[in-house]
Structures are given as C-alpha cells and as structure tokens.
Scaffold this motif. Structure first.
Motif, short mmCIF file in Angstrom:
data_model
loop_
_atom_site.label_atom_id
_atom_site.label_comp_id
_atom_site.label_asym_id
_atom_site.label_seq_id
_atom_site.Cartn_x
_atom_site.Cartn_y
_atom_site.Cartn_z
N MET A 241 39.32 39.83 25.53
CA MET A 241 40.31 38.92 24.97
C MET A 241 40.95 38.32 26.13
N ARG A 242 41.21 38.94 27.14
CA ARG A 242 41.91 38.64 28.34
C ARG A 242 40.97 37.49 29.11
N SER B 60 33.60 36.98 23.75
CA SER B 60 33.24 37.61 22.47
C SER B 60 32.93 39.08 22.62
#
Length: 133
Positions: free
Chosen positions: A32-33, A37
């Motif tokens: 996420m950071r 994906s």
C-alpha cells in the motif's frame, strides 16, 4: 511458520517465528505504501526431496501426527518424495511464478521439513562441486 521465497530459478525455505497473519499484514501495508499491487490467495505448493535423505521417516511420522490436510508426503518416483503444503501465496499478481508462499505447521514438523530441505541443498552443492572438478 515456513516461508518459501520463489525466484525465477529456485526457491529458498526459512522458518520464521512471525505468524502468518503478521507477515501478510506487513506485506499488505508495504504494498500500500509503495503503491504496488498485491495478490494474497490460498494455494497448494509442492516440491521434491530425495527419498534417500536420512531422517525422512521423522517427517513422515510428524506428518501423521499433524493429522491435517496442510501437509502430505507422497512417493513421486524411485528417487524422490513430493511434499505438498496448503498455505498462502503472496505475489505481485496471481499469474507470476515469483513470490512468497507461507504455511504454518506444528513446530516439530516445520523443524524436520527445514532440516531435510537443508540436507538436500547440501547434497546438491556437493554434486555440483564434484562435477566442477
């Protein structure tokens, strides 16, 4: 927990004290950071071990004690046994062959599996060194 890191040509096995849930959560946060994906899915992974490894019977005994469908040991042919494991695949996408497979077994089962894999790797290294002569 056992962690298999699959690369283009082989895999590496290591035993971690971290739980499966912690590892997956850490990977998801990292993806996420960095805006990457991530595919996380249940899967079965298999690999071969030489059937002549000393101590293989200990793994077979522990597998019976495990009494679950997470691990199975089957004869592949005269020279190898196939180890099949249920676990979680973590990779950039579902189609890639490179990624991390994690599974959790009883401590003794994990211990014997790692020891046997290390022994098989040592035998392969010795064969390569002999062939280089």
């Amino acid at each position: 927990m056992l962690k298999f890191t699959y690369t283009e040509t082989s895999f590496h096995l290591e035993r971690l004290a971290q739980s499966l849930e912690e590892l997956v959560a850490t990977r998801v946060i990292l993806a996420m950071r960095v805006g990457q994906s991530l595919c996380v899915q249940p899967i079965t992974a298999s690999f071969l071990l030489p059937s002549n490894l000393p101590g293989l019977h200990y793994l077979e005994t522990e597998t019976k004690r495990e009494d679950s469908e997470v691990i199975s040991v089957c004869v592949a042919d005269a020279e190898f046994v196939e180890i099949s494991l249920q676990g979680t695949w973590i990779a950039a996408d579902s189609e890639t062959a490179e990624g991390v497979f994690v599974t959790s077994l009883f401590d003794r089962t994990e211990f014997f599996l790692v020891k046997l894999w290390q022994e098989a790797q040592n035998n392969i290294s010795c064969v390569r060194e002999t062939q280089d002569w």
